[in-house]
Write a protein that holds these residues in place. Structure first.
Motif, PDB file in Angstrom:
ATOM      1  N   VAL A  93      40.365  53.290  29.108  1.00 39.45           N
ATOM      2  CA  VAL A  93      41.057  53.517  30.375  1.00 39.45           C
ATOM      3  C   VAL A  93      42.066  52.387  30.628  1.00 39.45           C
ATOM      4  CG1 VAL A  93      39.390  52.330  31.866  1.00 39.45           C
ATOM      5  CG2 VAL A  93      40.625  54.322  32.727  1.00 39.45           C
ATOM      6  N   GLY A  94      43.140  52.711  31.348  1.00 42.13           N
ATOM      7  CA  GLY A  94      44.258  51.778  31.461  1.00 42.13           C
ATOM      8  C   GLY A  94      44.208  50.833  32.652  1.00 42.13           C
ATOM      9  N   VAL A  95      45.323  50.144  32.857  1.00 44.23           N
ATOM     10  CA  VAL A  95      45.445  49.093  33.874  1.00 44.23           C
ATOM     11  C   VAL A  95      45.172  49.631  35.286  1.00 44.23           C
ATOM     12  CG1 VAL A  95      47.156  47.614  35.037  1.00 44.23           C
ATOM     13  CG2 VAL A  95      47.021  47.645  32.535  1.00 44.23           C
ATOM     14  N   ASN A  96      45.670  50.828  35.604  1.00 41.72           N
ATOM     15  CA  ASN A  96      45.550  51.338  36.977  1.00 41.72           C
ATOM     16  C   ASN A  96      44.090  51.379  37.431  1.00 41.72           C
ATOM     17  OD1 ASN A  96      48.250  51.753  36.798  1.00 41.72           O
ATOM     18  ND2 ASN A  96      48.164  53.998  36.783  1.00 41.72           N
ATOM     19  N   TYR A  97      43.276  52.015  36.614  1.00 40.46           N
ATOM     20  CA  TYR A  97      41.879  52.175  36.975  1.00 40.46           C
ATOM     21  C   TYR A  97      41.171  50.824  36.979  1.00 40.46           C
ATOM     22  CZ  TYR A  97      37.043  53.687  36.744  1.00 40.46           C
ATOM     23  OH  TYR A  97      35.706  53.851  36.989  1.00 40.46           O
ATOM     24  N   ARG A  98      41.465  49.998  35.975  1.00 41.24           N
ATOM     25  CA  ARG A  98      40.823  48.682  35.891  1.00 41.24           C
ATOM     26  C   ARG A  98      41.188  47.818  37.093  1.00 41.24           C
ATOM     27  NH1 ARG A  98      39.145  47.554  30.203  1.00 41.24           N
ATOM     28  NH2 ARG A  98      39.639  49.475  29.103  1.00 41.24           N
ATOM     29  N   ALA A  99      42.447  47.933  37.531  1.00 37.42           N
ATOM     30  CA  ALA A  99      42.903  47.148  38.682  1.00 37.42           C
ATOM     31  C   ALA A  99      42.115  47.551  39.920  1.00 37.42           C
ATOM     32  CB  ALA A  99      44.400  47.357  38.907  1.00 37.42           C
ATOM     33  N   LEU A 100      41.980  48.859  40.127  1.00 31.49           N
ATOM     34  CA  LEU A 100      41.249  49.320  41.302  1.00 31.49           C
ATOM     35  C   LEU A 100      39.771  48.957  41.232  1.00 31.49           C
ATOM     36  CD1 LEU A 100      43.532  52.210  41.764  1.00 31.49           C
ATOM     37  CD2 LEU A 100      42.526  51.063  43.741  1.00 31.49           C
ATOM     38  N   ARG A 101      39.208  49.064  40.042  1.00 28.27           N
ATOM     39  CA  ARG A 101      37.804  48.695  39.879  1.00 28.27           C
ATOM     40  C   ARG A 101      37.596  47.222  40.268  1.00 28.27           C
ATOM     41  NH1 ARG A 101      35.603  49.823  34.061  1.00 28.27           N
ATOM     42  NH2 ARG A 101      36.901  48.021  33.665  1.00 28.27           N
ATOM     43  N   ASP A 102      38.523  46.375  39.841  1.00 29.26           N
ATOM     44  CA  ASP A 102      38.445  44.953  40.204  1.00 29.26           C
ATOM     45  C   ASP A 102      38.595  44.745  41.705  1.00 29.26           C
ATOM     46  OD1 ASP A 102      38.141  44.200  37.588  1.00 29.26           O
ATOM     47  OD2 ASP A 102      39.671  42.612  37.714  1.00 29.26           O
ATOM     48  N   LEU A 103      39.528  45.480  42.314  1.00 28.49           N
ATOM     49  CA  LEU A 103      39.736  45.331  43.756  1.00 28.49           C
ATOM     50  C   LEU A 103      38.454  45.664  44.522  1.00 28.49           C
ATOM     51  CD1 LEU A 103      43.314  46.814  44.353  1.00 28.49           C
ATOM     52  CD2 LEU A 103      42.608  44.422  44.522  1.00 28.49           C
ATOM     53  N   VAL A 112      46.172  57.224  51.526  1.00 32.45           N
ATOM     54  CA  VAL A 112      44.815  57.759  51.556  1.00 32.45           C
ATOM     55  C   VAL A 112      43.785  56.643  51.421  1.00 32.45           C
ATOM     56  CG1 VAL A 112      43.247  59.438  50.512  1.00 32.45           C
ATOM     57  CG2 VAL A 112      45.712  59.824  50.432  1.00 32.45           C
ATOM     58  N   PRO A 113      42.894  56.512  52.422  1.00 32.86           N
ATOM     59  CA  PRO A 113      41.846  55.483  52.327  1.00 32.86           C
ATOM     60  C   PRO A 113      40.902  55.786  51.163  1.00 32.86           C
ATOM     61  CG  PRO A 113      41.931  56.448  54.522  1.00 32.86           C
ATOM     62  CD  PRO A 113      42.779  57.305  53.648  1.00 32.86           C
ATOM     63  N   VAL A 114      40.532  54.766  50.420  1.00 34.57           N
ATOM     64  CA  VAL A 114      39.600  54.965  49.305  1.00 34.57           C
ATOM     65  C   VAL A 114      38.485  53.922  49.403  1.00 34.57           C
ATOM     66  CG1 VAL A 114      41.149  56.056  47.631  1.00 34.57           C
ATOM     67  CG2 VAL A 114      41.124  53.566  47.826  1.00 34.57           C
ATOM     68  N   SER A 115      37.283  54.317  48.946  1.00 37.32           N
ATOM     69  CA  SER A 115      36.212  53.332  49.009  1.00 37.32           C
ATOM     70  C   SER A 115      35.453  53.215  47.694  1.00 37.32           C
ATOM     71  CB  SER A 115      35.259  53.676  50.159  1.00 37.32           C
ATOM     72  OG  SER A 115      34.812  54.995  49.998  1.00 37.32           O
ATOM     73  N   SER A 116      35.891  53.940  46.689  1.00 35.85           N
ATOM     74  CA  SER A 116      35.217  53.803  45.402  1.00 35.85           C
ATOM     75  C   SER A 116      36.186  54.196  44.289  1.00 35.85           C
ATOM     76  CB  SER A 116      34.011  54.728  45.338  1.00 35.85           C
ATOM     77  OG  SER A 116      34.459  56.071  45.293  1.00 35.85           O
ATOM     78  N   THR A 117      35.836  53.810  43.068  1.00 29.60           N
ATOM     79  CA  THR A 117      36.701  54.155  41.942  1.00 29.60           C
ATOM     80  C   THR A 117      36.733  55.669  41.718  1.00 29.60           C
ATOM     81  OG1 THR A 117      34.827  53.593  40.559  1.00 29.60           O
ATOM     82  CG2 THR A 117      36.612  51.997  40.657  1.00 29.60           C
ATOM     83  N   SER A 118      35.654  56.376  42.103  1.00 31.52           N
ATOM     84  CA  SER A 118      35.714  57.828  41.892  1.00 31.52           C
ATOM     85  C   SER A 118      36.688  58.475  42.872  1.00 31.52           C
ATOM     86  CB  SER A 118      34.336  58.472  41.930  1.00 31.52           C
ATOM     87  OG  SER A 118      33.779  58.331  43.208  1.00 31.52           O
ATOM     88  N   ASP A 119      36.789  57.938  44.107  1.00 29.41           N
ATOM     89  CA  ASP A 119      37.838  58.401  45.028  1.00 29.41           C
ATOM     90  C   ASP A 119      39.199  58.276  44.351  1.00 29.41           C
ATOM     91  OD1 ASP A 119      35.994  58.704  46.996  1.00 29.41           O
ATOM     92  OD2 ASP A 119      36.665  57.017  48.243  1.00 29.41           O
ATOM     93  N   VAL A 120      39.394  57.129  43.723  1.00 29.22           N
ATOM     94  CA  VAL A 120      40.700  56.838  43.128  1.00 29.22           C
ATOM     95  C   VAL A 120      40.981  57.755  41.946  1.00 29.22           C
ATOM     96  CG1 VAL A 120      42.042  55.092  41.930  1.00 29.22           C
ATOM     97  CG2 VAL A 120      40.652  54.456  43.894  1.00 29.22           C
ATOM     98  N   LEU A 121      39.953  57.978  41.117  1.00 30.68           N
ATOM     99  CA  LEU A 121      40.143  58.879  39.975  1.00 30.68           C
ATOM    100  C   LEU A 121      40.527  60.277  40.444  1.00 30.68           C
ATOM    101  CD1 LEU A 121      37.377  58.049  37.362  1.00 30.68           C
ATOM    102  CD2 LEU A 121      39.849  57.676  37.204  1.00 30.68           C
ATOM    103  N   ASN A 122      39.876  60.744  41.521  1.00 33.16           N
ATOM    104  CA  ASN A 122      40.224  62.059  42.053  1.00 33.16           C
ATOM    105  C   ASN A 122      41.672  62.113  42.505  1.00 33.16           C
ATOM    106  OD1 ASN A 122      37.680  63.027  41.586  1.00 33.16           O
ATOM    107  ND2 ASN A 122      36.927  62.522  43.649  1.00 33.16           N
ATOM    108  N   LEU A 123      42.124  61.055  43.172  1.00 30.29           N
ATOM    109  CA  LEU A 123      43.510  61.018  43.639  1.00 30.29           C
ATOM    110  C   LEU A 123      44.490  60.969  42.472  1.00 30.29           C
ATOM    111  CD1 LEU A 123      43.253  58.601  46.679  1.00 30.29           C
ATOM    112  CD2 LEU A 123      43.703  61.057  46.706  1.00 30.29           C
ATOM    113  N   MET A 124      44.148  60.179  41.464  1.00 31.68           N
ATOM    114  CA  MET A 124      45.042  60.078  40.311  1.00 31.68           C
ATOM    115  C   MET A 124      45.164  61.443  39.626  1.00 31.68           C
ATOM    116  SD  MET A 124      44.193  56.504  38.442  1.00 31.68           S
ATOM    117  CE  MET A 124      44.114  54.957  39.290  1.00 31.68           C
TER     118      MET A 124
END
Ligand code: ADP
Ligand code: MG
Length: 331
Positions: free
Chosen positions: A115-125, A177-189
């Motif tokens: 998985v790339g930078v986008n997801y890793r960045a959000l996971r770190d955040l 869009v408010p997000v609170s988990s990496t799965s929220d973010v994956l859905n949006l992506m």
């Protein structure tokens, strides 16, 4: 301490990533060699048989065998600084097929490893904000935009997504869009990818001819003092930088090519003028640089990943990509 270390390195960094060969060529034919730390050399063929050799220096060069994890680990301090209230831009630049989307999103069938930078960045955040939760409360929200022919489009629009009351700073109308988990973010992506694909019916693979920008806004409130801070990170997968032969394309294709050319040179001009600490920064010459104005220059931090192919057939584009990179670099 993180930011002190970052500041010593300057606010603009350029990393070069060399993708694996597509043609399975042997090293003998590869024009790129001597990758070492921040430098690499390029064999430039010449008609008289005396090939030239040029060495390029960047903040870091990642060779064909570098992993997604290795590439991201050098990016991690920037992610941390977003939570400290800094604005950050990460760009992926290069010709179509050079690996921009691979770096930012990962391959289509990505795994935990790829998985790339986008997801890793959000996971770190999320991870870091959780770590700090007794000191600061963070709200994290996401926008996804596309710029095609100098027009900005919101990629996060469906009825399923509720409008947020506080809008983004730069594009007032775009969904935040408010997000609170990496799965929220994956859905949006995934939604953003689908929205991009919908528009690609008329001309296939529009994605290589538009810029896509995933923006993460972070708002923090210190529990003890009530003080608040804001930071954001823009993760930008740029349109393909390849030059289009004007004698070969017409109509829409030519218009697209001209828009891409114009916006990539405008971006290059802005970063180069920041790198050279010039007093005038020409933000107004493209939608992309207008959109990102608050996150380019000043205290903001910029990372440009330039992507090149080691294949001999790509040498022309590789040279022009490395020249672009050299111009925006501060090394
Ligand atoms: P771009 O977005 O610049 O057009 P892509 O990221 O789509 O290029 O890359 C083209 C193809 O090459 C994709 O199938 C991608 O997964 C693969 N690829 C690119 N870079 C790498 C890499 N570093 N390692 C493995 N595969 C890669
Ligand atoms: Mg791509």
């Amino acid at each position: 301490l993180y930011n002190q270390l970052q500041d010593l390195k300057g606010n603009i960094r350029v990393y070069c990533r060399v993708r694996p060969s597509t043609s399975g060529q042997t090293n003998h034919h590869c024009p790129i060699n001597n990758i070492d730390g921040g430098s690499m050399s390029l064999i430039i063929p010449s008609k008289n048989g005396k090939d030239g050799k040029k060495t390029f220096n960047f903040n870091k060069v990642f060779g064909p065998s570098s992993t997604q994890g290795e590439v991201f680990s050098d990016t991690q301090p920037l992610i941390r600084s977003v939570l400290d209230g800094y604005n950050v831009c990460i760009f992926a630049y290069g010709q179509t097929g050079s690996g921009k989307t691979h770096t930012m999103s990962g391959p289509d069938n990505y795994t935990e490893e790829t998985v790339g930078v986008n997801y890793r960045a959000l996971r770190d955040l999320f991870f870091l904000s959780e770590q700090r939760k007794d000191i600061i409360h963070y709200d994290i929200s996401v926008q996804m935009l596309e710029i095609y022919n100098e027009q900005v489009r919101d990629l996060l629009t469906t009825d399923k997504i509720r409008n947020s009351s506080h809008n983004g700073i730069n594009v007032p109308d775009a969904n935040l869009v408010p997000v609170s988990s990496t799965s929220d973010v994956l859905n949006l992506m995934n939604l953003g990818q689908k929205n991009r694909a919908v528009s690609a019916t008329a001309m296939n693979d529009r994605s290589s001819r538009s810029h896509s920008c995933l923006t993460v806004h972070v708002q923090g409130r210190e529990l003890a003092s009530g003080n608040s801070l804001r930071g954001c990170i823009h993760l930008v997968d740029l349109a393909g930088s390849e030059r289009v032969d004007k004698s070969e394309v017409t109509g829409d294709r030519l218009k697209e090519a001209q828009h891409i050319n114009k916006s990539l040179s405008a971006l290059g001009d802005v970063i180069a003028s920041l790198a050279q600490k010039q007093s005038h920064v020409p933000y107004r010459n493209s939608k992309l640089t207008q959109l990102l104005q608050d996150s380019l220059g000043g205290q903001a931090k910029t990372l440009m990943f330039v992507h090149v192919s080691p294949d001999a057939e790509a040498i022309g584009e590789t040279i022009s990509t490395l020249k672009f990179a050299e111009r925006v670099s501060t090394v």
